[in-house]
Design an enzyme around this catalytic site. Structure first.
Site: not given
Length: 125
Positions: A71, A98
């Site tokens: 990400d 996350h």
């Protein structure tokens, strides 16, 4: 166009169906995917094209898995202008380990979030 495809675990099946439906259009673009999603996208394209699948015909970059930094890698690419569109099949009801990285992605421009496959009605034009 450089198009990023991302999906939370609960949404990978929806993204696979969407990729299967739009495979011809997607092959015309440079695809960028986080790790696990990218492997699923490659498998879906391979299954769709069957024996005629040409590895060279698929322009896809696999980043790390989302929780392992993918990400953040994607966010950096977006910030640098290397990604023109992000299609993100996300599950707003499922907590992510996350989550901070996911929220950072959602704040970046050109990110289309898809809580349902029907949200993405048109392929990339």
């Amino acid at each position: 166009k450089s198009v990023a495809l991302v999906a939370h675990d609960n949404m990978k099946r929806d993204l696979a169906e969407w990729v299967d439906w739009n495979w011809e259009v997607l092959l015309k673009h440079h695809l960028i995917c986080t790790g696990t999603t990218g492997k699923m996208v490659e498998r879906t394209l391979r299954d769709r094209r069957g024996k005629e699948f040409d590895e060279e015909a698929v322009d896809i970059v696999l980043l790390k898995s989302g929780p392992l930094g993918g990400d953040q890698q994607l966010g950096a690419m977006i910030a640098e202008g290397k990604v023109e569109a992000v299609i993100f099949f996300w599950d707003p009801m499922q907590a992510q380990p996350h989550d901070v990285d996911v929220k950072a992605l959602l704040r970046l421009r050109r990110c289309t979030t898809c809580p349902r496959r029907s949200t993405v009605r048109r392929p990339i034009s």
